[in-house]
Motif scaffolding. Structure first.
Motif, PDB file in Angstrom:
ATOM      1  N   VAL A  85       0.821  -1.212   0.000  1.00  0.00           N
ATOM      2  CA  VAL A  85       0.000   0.000   0.000  1.00  0.00           C
ATOM      3  C   VAL A  85       0.854   1.261   0.000  1.00  0.00           C
ATOM      4  O   VAL A  85       0.548   2.228  -0.709  1.00  0.00           O
ATOM      5  N   PHE A  86       1.924   1.261   0.779  1.00  0.00           N
ATOM      6  CA  PHE A  86       2.740   2.481   0.847  1.00  0.00           C
ATOM      7  C   PHE A  86       3.332   2.815  -0.512  1.00  0.00           C
ATOM      8  O   PHE A  86       3.366   3.989  -0.909  1.00  0.00           O
ATOM      9  N   LEU A 190      -5.946  15.388   7.293  1.00  0.00           N
ATOM     10  CA  LEU A 190      -6.758  14.170   7.299  1.00  0.00           C
ATOM     11  C   LEU A 190      -5.978  13.001   6.695  1.00  0.00           C
ATOM     12  O   LEU A 190      -6.042  11.872   7.186  1.00  0.00           O
ATOM     13  N   GLY A 191      -5.225  13.285   5.638  1.00  0.00           N
ATOM     14  CA  GLY A 191      -4.371  12.247   5.058  1.00  0.00           C
ATOM     15  C   GLY A 191      -3.328  11.767   6.043  1.00  0.00           C
ATOM     16  O   GLY A 191      -3.054  10.563   6.147  1.00  0.00           O
ATOM     17  N   GLY A 192      -2.736  12.700   6.793  1.00  0.00           N
ATOM     18  CA  GLY A 192      -1.764  12.319   7.816  1.00  0.00           C
ATOM     19  C   GLY A 192      -2.399  11.489   8.922  1.00  0.00           C
ATOM     20  O   GLY A 192      -1.808  10.500   9.385  1.00  0.00           O
ATOM     21  N   ALA A 193      -3.593  11.882   9.331  1.00  0.00           N
ATOM     22  CA  ALA A 193      -4.305  11.118  10.362  1.00  0.00           C
ATOM     23  C   ALA A 193      -4.619   9.711   9.879  1.00  0.00           C
ATOM     24  O   ALA A 193      -4.537   8.741  10.643  1.00  0.00           O
ATOM     25  N   ALA A 194      -4.975   9.580   8.591  1.00  0.00           N
ATOM     26  CA  ALA A 194      -5.274   8.263   8.025  1.00  0.00           C
ATOM     27  C   ALA A 194      -4.041   7.367   8.047  1.00  0.00           C
ATOM     28  O   ALA A 194      -4.121   6.173   8.353  1.00  0.00           O
ATOM     29  N   ALA A 195      -2.872   7.942   7.712  1.00  0.00           N
ATOM     30  CA  ALA A 195      -1.632   7.163   7.720  1.00  0.00           C
ATOM     31  C   ALA A 195      -1.294   6.682   9.128  1.00  0.00           C
ATOM     32  O   ALA A 195      -0.933   5.518   9.333  1.00  0.00           O
ATOM     33  N   ALA A 217       6.507   1.675   9.617  1.00  0.00           N
ATOM     34  CA  ALA A 217       7.400   2.789   9.958  1.00  0.00           C
ATOM     35  C   ALA A 217       7.308   3.890   8.905  1.00  0.00           C
ATOM     36  O   ALA A 217       7.318   5.089   9.232  1.00  0.00           O
ATOM     37  N   ALA A 218       7.203   3.494   7.632  1.00  0.00           N
ATOM     38  CA  ALA A 218       7.089   4.477   6.560  1.00  0.00           C
ATOM     39  C   ALA A 218       5.793   5.270   6.689  1.00  0.00           C
ATOM     40  O   ALA A 218       5.776   6.497   6.450  1.00  0.00           O
ATOM     41  N   PHE A 219       4.723   4.603   7.086  1.00  0.00           N
ATOM     42  CA  PHE A 219       3.446   5.311   7.255  1.00  0.00           C
ATOM     43  C   PHE A 219       3.502   6.266   8.445  1.00  0.00           C
ATOM     44  O   PHE A 219       2.864   7.325   8.424  1.00  0.00           O
ATOM     45  N   VAL A 220       4.245   5.908   9.485  1.00  0.00           N
ATOM     46  CA  VAL A 220       4.412   6.824  10.613  1.00  0.00           C
ATOM     47  C   VAL A 220       5.110   8.105  10.153  1.00  0.00           C
ATOM     48  O   VAL A 220       4.673   9.223  10.463  1.00  0.00           O
TER      49      VAL A 220
END
Length: 249
Positions: A85-86, A190-195, A217-220
């Motif tokens: 997904v990332f 909102l995109g950051g919160a979703a990640a 870790a990449a999503f964080v």
């Protein structure tokens, strides 16, 4: 029995795909209106970014997990196969960078299109998660009742993790968009919160803590970066907007 479950899941994947495509098509005009962007161009971005997401995420999975299958075209397009997904998100972001290639840095126009992408990814996530019902794939980590629910084909009770994620994302979207704040930073936030939510719910997924790895870790990192960009963009917007003049972008 496994053949029946595979058929149900595959059919559900096609249904989920059409639901996501339909939801994006219907929501594109609303996102365009909110951000004051051309409706047709928002629709084009949703379409092109969606294709880039699937292609890059699928190829990334095959390259890292099953490189020998790259020579089999049926494996390439098999919907129930894996996706990174990332990498898909990076592929979709590349479409935005190409779309705004005439802009420099984090210009207002470029941020607006990244806000469109963030909205599209959140809409896709919510729709796909909610469609877990038609895929018979709403199960997450094992959990006792009443937190866990009985799932078809399973003897234990499990969390309905995809539905939890969809619900929390809708709550976050409603909360952010109800505030009287500039829309572009709000959608990026909102995109950051979703990640970050994706990472937070990883231990509650069907793979549990084993799913925590490089992608998490990449999503964080992505989530934190998007939140910082959103804060910076909002401060810049408020700094250049005269007092008393409403700003919706």
């Amino acid at each position: 029995m496994s053949e029946v479950l595979d058929f149900i899941y595959l059919r559900g994947e096609y249904v989920s795909l059409f639901l996501v495509a339909g939801t994006l098509a219907l929501s594109g005009k609303h996102v365009a209106t909110l951000l004051r962007l051309p409706r047709s161009e928002v629709g084009d971005l949703f379409w092109n970014a969606g294709i880039a997401f699937v292609v890059v995420a699928r190829l990334g999975f095959l390259v890292t997990d099953s490189p020998s299958s790259l020579t089999d075209p049926l494996v390439l397009i098999r919907l129930q196969g894996g996706l990174h997904v990332f990498l898909g998100v990076l592929g979709a972001a590349a479409v935005v960078l190409w779309r705004t290639r005439g802009e420099r840095g984090l210009s207002e126009a470029r941020l607006a299109w990244f806000a469109v992408l963030a909205a599209g990814l959140v809409i896709t996530t919510v729709t796909y998660d909610a469609a877990c019902v038609v895929r018979d794939a709403c199960y997450g980590a094992e959990a006792p009742a009443p937190l866990g629910f009985a799932m078809s084909g399973l003897s234990d009770t499990r969390l309905a993790t995809p539905l939890i994620e969809a619900t929390l994302l809708l709550i976050a979207a409603g909360g952010l968009l109800s505030l009287k704040r500039p829309l572009t930073p709000s959608l990026i936030a909102l995109g950051g919160a979703a990640a970050l939510l994706r990472v937070a719910l990883t231990p509650a997924s069907v793979r549990g803590a084993d799913a925590i790895g490089i992608e998490a870790a990449a999503f964080v990192v992505l989530g934190i970066v998007l939140l910082l960009v959103a804060v910076w963009a909002e401060r810049r917007t408020r700094a250049i907007t005269p007092q008393g003049v409403p700003n919706d972008g």
